[in-house]
Design a protein around this motif. Structure first.
Motif, PDB file in Angstrom:
ATOM      1  N   GLY A 168      74.362 -39.614  21.959  1.00  0.00           N
ATOM      2  CA  GLY A 168      75.207 -40.275  23.214  1.00  0.00           C
ATOM      3  C   GLY A 168      74.674 -41.514  23.659  1.00  0.00           C
ATOM      4  O   GLY A 168      73.609 -41.923  23.133  1.00  0.00           O
ATOM      5  N   ILE A 169      75.373 -42.273  24.414  1.00  0.00           N
ATOM      6  CA  ILE A 169      74.958 -43.653  24.802  1.00  0.00           C
ATOM      7  C   ILE A 169      73.661 -43.556  25.750  1.00  0.00           C
ATOM      8  O   ILE A 169      72.968 -44.205  25.818  1.00  0.00           O
ATOM      9  CB  ILE A 169      76.036 -44.633  25.260  1.00  0.00           C
ATOM     10  N   GLY A 170      73.822 -42.804  26.878  1.00  0.00           N
ATOM     11  CA  GLY A 170      72.758 -42.684  27.661  1.00  0.00           C
ATOM     12  C   GLY A 170      73.156 -41.576  29.140  1.00  0.00           C
ATOM     13  O   GLY A 170      72.648 -40.703  29.203  1.00  0.00           O
ATOM     14  N   SER A 171      74.199 -42.266  29.796  1.00  0.00           N
ATOM     15  CA  SER A 171      74.150 -41.382  31.175  1.00  0.00           C
ATOM     16  C   SER A 171      75.072 -40.091  31.156  1.00  0.00           C
ATOM     17  O   SER A 171      75.991 -40.192  30.022  1.00  0.00           O
ATOM     18  CB  SER A 171      74.970 -42.428  32.219  1.00  0.00           C
ATOM     19  N   ASP A 192      71.139 -32.334  37.595  1.00  0.00           N
ATOM     20  CA  ASP A 192      70.427 -31.264  36.868  1.00  0.00           C
ATOM     21  C   ASP A 192      69.541 -31.840  35.585  1.00  0.00           C
ATOM     22  O   ASP A 192      70.375 -31.477  34.389  1.00  0.00           O
ATOM     23  CB  ASP A 192      70.868 -29.888  37.012  1.00  0.00           C
ATOM     24  N   ILE A 193      68.718 -32.496  35.503  1.00  0.00           N
ATOM     25  CA  ILE A 193      67.871 -33.035  34.125  1.00  0.00           C
ATOM     26  C   ILE A 193      67.597 -31.878  33.075  1.00  0.00           C
ATOM     27  O   ILE A 193      67.846 -31.975  32.128  1.00  0.00           O
ATOM     28  CB  ILE A 193      66.777 -33.694  34.484  1.00  0.00           C
ATOM     29  N   ALA A 194      67.316 -30.536  33.733  1.00  0.00           N
ATOM     30  CA  ALA A 194      67.032 -29.537  32.824  1.00  0.00           C
ATOM     31  C   ALA A 194      68.258 -29.102  31.884  1.00  0.00           C
ATOM     32  O   ALA A 194      68.093 -28.974  30.784  1.00  0.00           O
ATOM     33  CB  ALA A 194      66.515 -28.493  33.171  1.00  0.00           C
ATOM     34  N   GLU A 195      69.538 -28.976  32.746  1.00  0.00           N
ATOM     35  CA  GLU A 195      70.746 -28.581  31.879  1.00  0.00           C
ATOM     36  C   GLU A 195      71.241 -29.826  31.167  1.00  0.00           C
ATOM     37  O   GLU A 195      71.647 -29.645  30.137  1.00  0.00           O
ATOM     38  CB  GLU A 195      71.902 -28.504  33.321  1.00  0.00           C
ATOM     39  N   ALA A 196      71.161 -31.053  31.664  1.00  0.00           N
ATOM     40  CA  ALA A 196      71.433 -32.276  30.790  1.00  0.00           C
ATOM     41  C   ALA A 196      70.610 -32.225  29.398  1.00  0.00           C
ATOM     42  O   ALA A 196      71.342 -32.505  28.435  1.00  0.00           O
ATOM     43  CB  ALA A 196      71.317 -33.340  31.490  1.00  0.00           C
ATOM     44  N   GLN A 197      69.541 -31.864  29.481  1.00  0.00           N
ATOM     45  CA  GLN A 197      68.597 -31.879  28.438  1.00  0.00           C
ATOM     46  C   GLN A 197      68.972 -30.691  27.280  1.00  0.00           C
ATOM     47  O   GLN A 197      69.249 -30.933  26.403  1.00  0.00           O
ATOM     48  CB  GLN A 197      67.407 -32.049  28.661  1.00  0.00           C
ATOM     49  N   ARG A 198      69.314 -29.564  27.943  1.00  0.00           N
ATOM     50  CA  ARG A 198      69.856 -28.602  27.178  1.00  0.00           C
ATOM     51  C   ARG A 198      71.018 -28.880  26.725  1.00  0.00           C
ATOM     52  O   ARG A 198      71.316 -28.439  25.166  1.00  0.00           O
ATOM     53  CB  ARG A 198      70.085 -27.245  28.110  1.00  0.00           C
ATOM     54  N   ILE A 199      72.056 -29.453  27.445  1.00  0.00           N
ATOM     55  CA  ILE A 199      73.378 -29.971  26.538  1.00  0.00           C
ATOM     56  C   ILE A 199      73.108 -30.985  25.536  1.00  0.00           C
ATOM     57  O   ILE A 199      73.675 -30.750  24.349  1.00  0.00           O
ATOM     58  CB  ILE A 199      74.375 -30.608  27.552  1.00  0.00           C
ATOM     59  N   VAL A 200      72.303 -31.944  25.660  1.00  0.00           N
ATOM     60  CA  VAL A 200      71.930 -32.859  24.523  1.00  0.00           C
ATOM     61  C   VAL A 200      71.284 -32.316  23.332  1.00  0.00           C
ATOM     62  O   VAL A 200      71.974 -32.456  22.207  1.00  0.00           O
ATOM     63  CB  VAL A 200      71.341 -34.051  25.210  1.00  0.00           C
ATOM     64  N   LEU A 201      70.445 -31.484  23.553  1.00  0.00           N
ATOM     65  CA  LEU A 201      69.536 -31.053  22.496  1.00  0.00           C
ATOM     66  C   LEU A 201      70.527 -29.810  21.634  1.00  0.00           C
ATOM     67  O   LEU A 201      70.382 -29.677  20.345  1.00  0.00           O
ATOM     68  CB  LEU A 201      68.222 -30.145  23.020  1.00  0.00           C
ATOM     69  N   GLU A 217      70.348 -39.976  30.925  1.00  0.00           N
ATOM     70  CA  GLU A 217      70.214 -40.624  32.424  1.00  0.00           C
ATOM     71  C   GLU A 217      71.270 -40.010  33.281  1.00  0.00           C
ATOM     72  O   GLU A 217      72.467 -39.804  32.981  1.00  0.00           O
ATOM     73  CB  GLU A 217      70.521 -42.071  32.210  1.00  0.00           C
ATOM     74  N   LEU A 218      70.748 -39.836  34.664  1.00  0.00           N
ATOM     75  CA  LEU A 218      71.527 -38.935  35.412  1.00  0.00           C
ATOM     76  C   LEU A 218      71.782 -39.886  36.641  1.00  0.00           C
ATOM     77  O   LEU A 218      71.226 -39.683  37.903  1.00  0.00           O
ATOM     78  CB  LEU A 218      71.307 -37.764  36.087  1.00  0.00           C
ATOM     79  N   PRO A 219      72.768 -40.838  36.755  1.00  0.00           N
ATOM     80  CA  PRO A 219      72.601 -42.007  37.852  1.00  0.00           C
ATOM     81  C   PRO A 219      73.189 -41.054  39.179  1.00  0.00           C
ATOM     82  O   PRO A 219      72.918 -41.964  40.273  1.00  0.00           O
ATOM     83  CB  PRO A 219      73.739 -42.988  37.439  1.00  0.00           C
ATOM     84  N   ALA A 220      73.866 -40.020  39.185  1.00  0.00           N
ATOM     85  CA  ALA A 220      74.206 -39.340  40.447  1.00  0.00           C
ATOM     86  C   ALA A 220      73.219 -38.945  41.217  1.00  0.00           C
ATOM     87  O   ALA A 220      73.090 -38.461  42.462  1.00  0.00           O
ATOM     88  CB  ALA A 220      75.131 -38.055  40.253  1.00  0.00           C
ATOM     89  N   ARG A 221      71.895 -38.960  40.514  1.00  0.00           N
ATOM     90  CA  ARG A 221      70.670 -38.664  41.453  1.00  0.00           C
ATOM     91  C   ARG A 221      70.205 -39.635  42.421  1.00  0.00           C
ATOM     92  O   ARG A 221      69.644 -39.493  43.310  1.00  0.00           O
ATOM     93  CB  ARG A 221      69.313 -38.398  40.504  1.00  0.00           C
ATOM     94  N   ASP A 226      58.787 -41.741  39.497  1.00  0.00           N
ATOM     95  CA  ASP A 226      58.753 -40.188  39.543  1.00  0.00           C
ATOM     96  C   ASP A 226      59.876 -39.371  38.804  1.00  0.00           C
ATOM     97  O   ASP A 226      59.577 -38.551  38.128  1.00  0.00           O
ATOM     98  CB  ASP A 226      58.681 -39.633  40.882  1.00  0.00           C
ATOM     99  N   LEU A 227      61.143 -39.927  39.090  1.00  0.00           N
ATOM    100  CA  LEU A 227      62.102 -39.428  38.381  1.00  0.00           C
ATOM    101  C   LEU A 227      62.161 -39.458  36.712  1.00  0.00           C
ATOM    102  O   LEU A 227      62.379 -38.560  35.998  1.00  0.00           O
ATOM    103  CB  LEU A 227      63.638 -39.991  38.608  1.00  0.00           C
ATOM    104  N   LEU A 228      61.543 -40.686  36.109  1.00  0.00           N
ATOM    105  CA  LEU A 228      61.447 -40.656  34.888  1.00  0.00           C
ATOM    106  C   LEU A 228      60.346 -39.872  34.510  1.00  0.00           C
ATOM    107  O   LEU A 228      60.517 -39.178  33.270  1.00  0.00           O
ATOM    108  CB  LEU A 228      61.266 -42.328  34.358  1.00  0.00           C
ATOM    109  N   GLU A 229      59.281 -39.734  34.929  1.00  0.00           N
ATOM    110  CA  GLU A 229      58.128 -38.905  34.551  1.00  0.00           C
ATOM    111  C   GLU A 229      58.596 -37.335  34.416  1.00  0.00           C
ATOM    112  O   GLU A 229      58.281 -36.642  33.747  1.00  0.00           O
ATOM    113  CB  GLU A 229      57.053 -38.883  35.759  1.00  0.00           C
ATOM    114  N   ARG A 230      59.262 -36.958  35.411  1.00  0.00           N
ATOM    115  CA  ARG A 230      59.991 -35.512  35.535  1.00  0.00           C
ATOM    116  C   ARG A 230      60.757 -35.302  34.343  1.00  0.00           C
ATOM    117  O   ARG A 230      60.920 -34.400  33.771  1.00  0.00           O
ATOM    118  CB  ARG A 230      60.652 -35.447  36.831  1.00  0.00           C
ATOM    119  N   ASP A 231      61.535 -36.505  34.113  1.00  0.00           N
ATOM    120  CA  ASP A 231      62.530 -36.208  32.863  1.00  0.00           C
ATOM    121  C   ASP A 231      61.787 -36.203  31.629  1.00  0.00           C
ATOM    122  O   ASP A 231      61.868 -35.234  30.913  1.00  0.00           O
ATOM    123  CB  ASP A 231      63.595 -37.472  32.771  1.00  0.00           C
TER     124      ASP A 231
END
Length: 334
Positions: free
Chosen positions: A15-18, A23-32, A43-47, A88-93
């Motif tokens: 993917g390119i990025g966004s 929900d970062i956990a769900e986004a990462q599940r999809i990507v992986l 990246e989840l700019p909607a946050r 904080d957002l990046l650390e959480r990601d």
């Protein structure tokens, strides 16, 4: 072209990025799940502020704090709430990535805005974009270089068995080089940046990061030779914006890899996402027009959407990533 070792596996897609959602956990599940050969840190700019491309990269800068002012990012006198939120957002990601991909052993892609897109977006404390002050642009590039080095180290600590691929997002670079970035009044434009200055500063950021780096530019007139000579191992392009194939062919022949943006990311999107066969055919047609042997295609090319997917539905985004993945496999099996 001589034999080349690419920092991605044959037949890869990414993917390119966004992505859409918060929900970062769900986004990462999809990507992986959908991009097992070359996952990226989504990246989840909607946050909100700090999750956007500029704010997220601003959080990486070293000794150059940023803040929001009138909905725009600017250099701040000291670190504040906006900067804390971005970090904080990046650390959480990154923590979530470590949790889900702890055993992952392949390449993983991370993204950050490049120095000239940042310079065209972030404002000086006195007003006006950083772009108006060449010294400030140099300081920004140095700060970003230090920040990306630390970011790569942070990802490597969390995923010690993986290899990191960095993507610098530079959508504003052609506009910066051409002197077409408007001033705040809209009555003028900032002076063009000399190509040699751009090459040197982008090169310094790539060198400092210390990992293979691709540059993403979803704009016409991408300066391919500048990016290749600055040290990029690849370039991520929207294939629909490539008007002249000759410069692309020359860059690929000289050893540049291609992240081929083969799925349009229109908003609203079409009624149905493209099939993997349609995506593979699109990449193959461009490659054949360039005149290169088919055997090189799945090694040198990674299949991607044209740009980020933040503006589509989660179901559509997932379908696009799956189509890119299967298109990459089709190209590898041809």
């Amino acid at each position: 072209m001589t034999d080349h070792s690419w920092p991605w596996p044959t037949g890869a897609a990414t993917g390119i990025g966004s992505l859409p959602g918060t929900d970062i956990a769900e986004a990462q599940r999809i990507v992986l799940g959908e991009l097992p050969a070359l996952p990226h840190l989504p990246e989840l700019p909607a946050r909100g502020p700090g999750a956007d491309m500029i704010g997220r990269t601003g959080g990486l800068l070293v000794e150059l704090p940023v803040e929001l002012y009138a909905a725009r990012w600017r250099i701040a006198p000291r670190p504040g709430r906006d900067l804390r939120r971005a970090r904080d957002l990046l650390e959480r990601d990154l923590d979530q990535l470590a949790e889900q991909a702890e055993e992952y052993t392949g390449p993983v892609k991370i993204q950050a805005a490049g120095p000239f897109t940042m310079a065209a977006a972030v404002e000086l404390p006195i007003g006006g974009r950083l772009l108006r002050d060449p010294g400030a642009v140099r300081d920004l590039a140095g700060s970003l270089a230090d920040g990306l080095r630390a970011h790569v180290e942070a990802v490597t600590r969390r995923l010690p068995r993986a290899s990191v691929l960095l993507q610098l997002d530079e959508p504003a670079l052609p506009t910066v080089l051409a002197g077409r970035v408007p001033t705040e009044s809209g009555l003028g434009t900032y002076r063009p940046v000399d190509a040699e200055v751009a090459r040197a500063l982008i090169g310094s950021v790539i060198t400092a990061a210390g990992v293979p780096t691709v540059v993403h530019c979803c704009a016409p007139d991408v300066p391919l030779e500048l990016l290749r000579s600055a040290g990029a191992v690849g370039v991520a392009l929207d294939l629909s914006l490539v008007r002249d194939l000759d410069p692309l062919g020359e860059a690929l022949d000289a050893g540049l890899g291609l992240l081929a943006g083969a799925v349009p990311t229109l908003t609203p999107p079409p009624a149905r996402p493209p099939t993997s066969a349609e995506v593979a055919d699109r990449v193959r047609r461009v490659w054949d027009r360039l005149g290169f042997p088919r055997r090189r295609l799945p090694e040198q090319v990674v299949v991607t959407p044209a740009c980020g997917l933040a503006g589509v539905t989660p179901a559509y985004a997932r379908a696009v990533l799956a189509a890119c993945r299967d298109a990459g496999r089709r190209l590898a099996e041809q």
